[in-house]
Design a protein around this motif. Sequence first.
Motif, PDB file in Angstrom:
ATOM      1  N   THR A   1       5.048  -2.855  -4.466  1.00 49.27           N
ATOM      2  CA  THR A   1       4.873  -4.245  -4.056  1.00 49.27           C
ATOM      3  C   THR A   1       3.393  -4.589  -4.053  1.00 49.27           C
ATOM      4  O   THR A   1       2.587  -3.875  -3.460  1.00 49.27           O
ATOM      5  CB  THR A   1       5.456  -4.483  -2.653  1.00 49.27           C
ATOM      6  N   MET A   2       3.051  -5.708  -4.713  1.00 49.52           N
ATOM      7  CA  MET A   2       1.667  -6.168  -4.821  1.00 49.52           C
ATOM      8  C   MET A   2       1.525  -7.498  -4.093  1.00 49.52           C
ATOM      9  O   MET A   2       2.334  -8.411  -4.280  1.00 49.52           O
ATOM     10  CB  MET A   2       1.290  -6.344  -6.299  1.00 49.52           C
ATOM     11  N   PHE A   3       0.476  -7.593  -3.247  1.00 45.53           N
ATOM     12  CA  PHE A   3       0.193  -8.821  -2.508  1.00 45.53           C
ATOM     13  C   PHE A   3      -1.097  -9.431  -3.055  1.00 45.53           C
ATOM     14  O   PHE A   3      -2.143  -8.775  -3.062  1.00 45.53           O
ATOM     15  CB  PHE A   3       0.047  -8.526  -1.018  1.00 45.53           C
ATOM     16  N   TYR A   4      -1.027 -10.689  -3.499  1.00 43.63           N
ATOM     17  CA  TYR A   4      -2.171 -11.357  -4.111  1.00 43.63           C
ATOM     18  C   TYR A   4      -2.895 -12.228  -3.087  1.00 43.63           C
ATOM     19  O   TYR A   4      -2.285 -12.691  -2.108  1.00 43.63           O
ATOM     20  CB  TYR A   4      -1.708 -12.200  -5.296  1.00 43.63           C
ATOM     21  N   PRO A   5      -4.207 -12.490  -3.296  1.00 45.31           N
ATOM     22  CA  PRO A   5      -4.988 -13.272  -2.325  1.00 45.31           C
ATOM     23  C   PRO A   5      -4.435 -14.673  -2.072  1.00 45.31           C
ATOM     24  O   PRO A   5      -4.595 -15.224  -0.989  1.00 45.31           O
ATOM     25  CB  PRO A   5      -6.376 -13.345  -2.981  1.00 45.31           C
ATOM     26  N   SER A   6      -3.770 -15.264  -3.071  1.00 48.50           N
ATOM     27  CA  SER A   6      -3.254 -16.627  -2.938  1.00 48.50           C
ATOM     28  C   SER A   6      -1.974 -16.699  -2.117  1.00 48.50           C
ATOM     29  O   SER A   6      -1.428 -17.780  -1.911  1.00 48.50           O
ATOM     30  CB  SER A   6      -2.996 -17.209  -4.328  1.00 48.50           C
ATOM     31  N   GLY A   7      -1.474 -15.548  -1.663  1.00 51.71           N
ATOM     32  CA  GLY A   7      -0.228 -15.525  -0.907  1.00 51.71           C
ATOM     33  C   GLY A   7       0.974 -15.168  -1.758  1.00 51.71           C
ATOM     34  O   GLY A   7       2.082 -14.990  -1.240  1.00 51.71           O
ATOM     35  N   GLU A   8       0.786 -15.069  -3.071  1.00 46.11           N
ATOM     36  CA  GLU A   8       1.872 -14.674  -3.957  1.00 46.11           C
ATOM     37  C   GLU A   8       2.120 -13.170  -3.818  1.00 46.11           C
ATOM     38  O   GLU A   8       1.230 -12.420  -3.409  1.00 46.11           O
ATOM     39  CB  GLU A   8       1.523 -15.017  -5.406  1.00 46.11           C
ATOM     40  N   HIS A   9       3.318 -12.731  -4.165  1.00 46.68           N
ATOM     41  CA  HIS A   9       3.580 -11.300  -4.143  1.00 46.68           C
ATOM     42  C   HIS A   9       4.635 -10.932  -5.184  1.00 46.68           C
ATOM     43  O   HIS A   9       5.481 -11.744  -5.543  1.00 46.68           O
ATOM     44  CB  HIS A   9       3.994 -10.817  -2.749  1.00 46.68           C
ATOM     45  N   TYR A  10       4.525  -9.695  -5.651  1.00 38.59           N
ATOM     46  CA  TYR A  10       5.435  -9.169  -6.675  1.00 38.59           C
ATOM     47  C   TYR A  10       6.045  -7.877  -6.154  1.00 38.59           C
ATOM     48  O   TYR A  10       5.353  -7.018  -5.599  1.00 38.59           O
ATOM     49  CB  TYR A  10       4.676  -8.892  -7.971  1.00 38.59           C
TER      50      TYR A  10
ATOM     51  N   SER B   1       3.991  -0.074 -14.866  1.00 34.78           N
ATOM     52  CA  SER B   1       3.701   0.976 -15.838  1.00 34.78           C
ATOM     53  C   SER B   1       2.249   0.837 -16.281  1.00 34.78           C
ATOM     54  O   SER B   1       1.841  -0.238 -16.735  1.00 34.78           O
ATOM     55  CB  SER B   1       4.627   0.876 -17.056  1.00 34.78           C
ATOM     56  N   GLY B   2       1.471   1.894 -16.110  1.00 37.92           N
ATOM     57  CA  GLY B   2       0.074   1.854 -16.522  1.00 37.92           C
ATOM     58  C   GLY B   2      -0.745   0.801 -15.812  1.00 37.92           C
ATOM     59  O   GLY B   2      -1.689   0.252 -16.380  1.00 37.92           O
ATOM     60  N   GLY B   3      -0.384   0.470 -14.561  1.00 36.53           N
ATOM     61  CA  GLY B   3      -1.124  -0.525 -13.800  1.00 36.53           C
ATOM     62  C   GLY B   3      -0.688  -1.956 -14.040  1.00 36.53           C
ATOM     63  O   GLY B   3      -1.250  -2.884 -13.454  1.00 36.53           O
ATOM     64  N   LEU B   4       0.323  -2.170 -14.897  1.00 43.34           N
ATOM     65  CA  LEU B   4       0.804  -3.512 -15.226  1.00 43.34           C
ATOM     66  C   LEU B   4       2.261  -3.673 -14.812  1.00 43.34           C
ATOM     67  O   LEU B   4       3.026  -2.713 -14.806  1.00 43.34           O
ATOM     68  CB  LEU B   4       0.668  -3.775 -16.734  1.00 43.34           C
TER      69      LEU B   4
ATOM     70  N   TRP C   1       2.201   5.618  -7.726  1.00 47.30           N
ATOM     71  CA  TRP C   1       1.042   5.717  -8.615  1.00 47.30           C
ATOM     72  C   TRP C   1       1.230   6.894  -9.566  1.00 47.30           C
ATOM     73  O   TRP C   1       1.944   7.855  -9.257  1.00 47.30           O
ATOM     74  CB  TRP C   1      -0.240   5.957  -7.817  1.00 47.30           C
ATOM     75  N   LYS C   2       0.550   6.791 -10.700  1.00 43.32           N
ATOM     76  CA  LYS C   2       0.508   7.915 -11.635  1.00 43.32           C
ATOM     77  C   LYS C   2      -0.813   7.868 -12.390  1.00 43.32           C
ATOM     78  O   LYS C   2      -1.166   6.839 -12.965  1.00 43.32           O
ATOM     79  CB  LYS C   2       1.679   7.860 -12.629  1.00 43.32           C
ATOM     80  N   ASN C   3      -1.542   8.968 -12.345  1.00 46.25           N
ATOM     81  CA  ASN C   3      -2.817   9.069 -13.056  1.00 46.25           C
ATOM     82  C   ASN C   3      -3.774   7.940 -12.659  1.00 46.25           C
ATOM     83  O   ASN C   3      -4.432   7.331 -13.497  1.00 46.25           O
ATOM     84  CB  ASN C   3      -2.583   9.068 -14.568  1.00 46.25           C
ATOM     85  N   ASP C   4      -3.815   7.630 -11.352  1.00 50.57           N
ATOM     86  CA  ASP C   4      -4.725   6.642 -10.765  1.00 50.57           C
ATOM     87  C   ASP C   4      -4.342   5.195 -11.056  1.00 50.57           C
ATOM     88  O   ASP C   4      -5.142   4.288 -10.830  1.00 50.57           O
ATOM     89  CB  ASP C   4      -6.172   6.885 -11.216  1.00 50.57           C
ATOM     90  N   ARG C   5      -3.116   4.958 -11.568  1.00 50.93           N
ATOM     91  CA  ARG C   5      -2.666   3.595 -11.845  1.00 50.93           C
ATOM     92  C   ARG C   5      -1.299   3.353 -11.217  1.00 50.93           C
ATOM     93  O   ARG C   5      -0.531   4.285 -11.005  1.00 50.93           O
ATOM     94  CB  ARG C   5      -2.578   3.348 -13.357  1.00 50.93           C
ATOM     95  N   LYS C   6      -1.013   2.081 -10.945  1.00 49.04           N
ATOM     96  CA  LYS C   6       0.299   1.732 -10.412  1.00 49.04           C
ATOM     97  C   LYS C   6       1.356   2.075 -11.452  1.00 49.04           C
ATOM     98  O   LYS C   6       1.260   1.664 -12.604  1.00 49.04           O
ATOM     99  CB  LYS C   6       0.363   0.241 -10.075  1.00 49.04           C
TER     100      LYS C   6
ATOM    101  N   TRP D   1      11.782  -4.260 -14.413  1.00 49.04           N
ATOM    102  CA  TRP D   1      12.465  -5.312 -13.651  1.00 49.04           C
ATOM    103  C   TRP D   1      11.671  -5.630 -12.396  1.00 49.04           C
ATOM    104  O   TRP D   1      11.226  -4.732 -11.685  1.00 49.04           O
ATOM    105  CB  TRP D   1      13.870  -4.866 -13.258  1.00 49.04           C
ATOM    106  N   GLY D   2      11.490  -6.942 -12.122  1.00 48.33           N
ATOM    107  CA  GLY D   2      10.729  -7.302 -10.937  1.00 48.33           C
ATOM    108  C   GLY D   2      10.966  -8.727 -10.487  1.00 48.33           C
ATOM    109  O   GLY D   2      11.547  -9.542 -11.212  1.00 48.33           O
ATOM    110  N   ARG D   3      10.489  -9.010  -9.287  1.00 48.35           N
ATOM    111  CA  ARG D   3      10.647 -10.329  -8.664  1.00 48.35           C
ATOM    112  C   ARG D   3       9.272 -10.816  -8.221  1.00 48.35           C
ATOM    113  O   ARG D   3       8.582 -10.141  -7.457  1.00 48.35           O
ATOM    114  CB  ARG D   3      11.594 -10.222  -7.470  1.00 48.35           C
ATOM    115  N   MET D   4       8.879 -12.012  -8.710  1.00 48.45           N
ATOM    116  CA  MET D   4       7.574 -12.586  -8.402  1.00 48.45           C
ATOM    117  C   MET D   4       7.759 -13.893  -7.647  1.00 48.45           C
ATOM    118  O   MET D   4       8.468 -14.797  -8.105  1.00 48.45           O
ATOM    119  CB  MET D   4       6.791 -12.847  -9.696  1.00 48.45           C
ATOM    120  N   CYS D   5       7.123 -13.982  -6.471  1.00 44.18           N
ATOM    121  CA  CYS D   5       7.157 -15.210  -5.673  1.00 44.18           C
ATOM    122  C   CYS D   5       5.804 -15.900  -5.811  1.00 44.18           C
ATOM    123  O   CYS D   5       4.774 -15.350  -5.400  1.00 44.18           O
ATOM    124  CB  CYS D   5       7.442 -14.885  -4.211  1.00 44.18           C
ATOM    125  N   TYR D   6       5.795 -17.101  -6.397  1.00 45.21           N
ATOM    126  CA  TYR D   6       4.565 -17.831  -6.665  1.00 45.21           C
ATOM    127  C   TYR D   6       4.178 -18.728  -5.493  1.00 45.21           C
ATOM    128  O   TYR D   6       5.002 -19.049  -4.628  1.00 45.21           O
ATOM    129  CB  TYR D   6       4.720 -18.663  -7.935  1.00 45.21           C
ATOM    130  N   GLY D   7       2.921 -19.161  -5.513  1.00 41.63           N
ATOM    131  CA  GLY D   7       2.398 -19.968  -4.427  1.00 41.63           C
ATOM    132  C   GLY D   7       3.050 -21.326  -4.283  1.00 41.63           C
ATOM    133  O   GLY D   7       3.082 -21.893  -3.189  1.00 41.63           O
TER     134      GLY D   7
END
Length: 217
Positions: free
Chosen positions: A105-114, A119-122, A95-100, A126-132
């Motif tokens: 690693t982010m876990f979403y309610p639908s079971g997806e994860h990144y 940067s700035g909470g967004l 985190w930096k200045n109260d933002r990601k 480079w990243g890897r996203m696994c969709y539902g």
Amino acid sequence: MPIVKYPRAVEPRWHEWDEKAQKCGLRHTVYAVNGDQYTGEWLDNLKHGKGTQIWKHTGAIYSGDWKFGKRDGYGSYSIPDPVTKEYKKVYTGWWKNDRKCGYGTMFYPSGEHYEGEWSGGLRSGWGRMCYGDGSIYEGQWLADQPGGQGMLCLPNENRYEGGWKDGKKHGPGRFFYLDKGQLLEGIWVADIPKCGIMIDFGRDEAPAPTQYPIPKV
């Protein structure tokens, strides 16, 4: 000669109370007027160092690093399940200045994860996203969407490799139709292939090849 006694100067009680109220160093749980609670380290009345915050309204909990009253450093953010009341991790990372910001690693309610850079909470970098639906995107992100170079693998093992813009295929790229044994190499604009060349690719191993091979020019 008479002796005159002057009353001793007494410091107002509020000075003592104010000094005791100053938060600096390690403290036990401190409750805010809205019911939120924080346990951890302070500096000049601000959360600073290691600490755990619980928000009363949502039940969310953050445990990790703080800097001058804001989440800054490494930490985990979790929320309670509305049915079981057990805590489910939502984000773990930097985190930096109260933002990601940084790697997390982010876990979403639908079971997806990144998993990747922020940067700035967004999602950014480079990243890897696994969709539902079983699809996986791995590559560059910009402003929370695929942007730059990346690869999208579909559940049937077909995949696209190439450019992205605003979350859509854009620019030079290659689409591997492994189920049919074909390859399209061309130019995409807003997810639509505008021009390109289709050739046979792995036709002998394809589970559902086309009836006839593509004639060679």
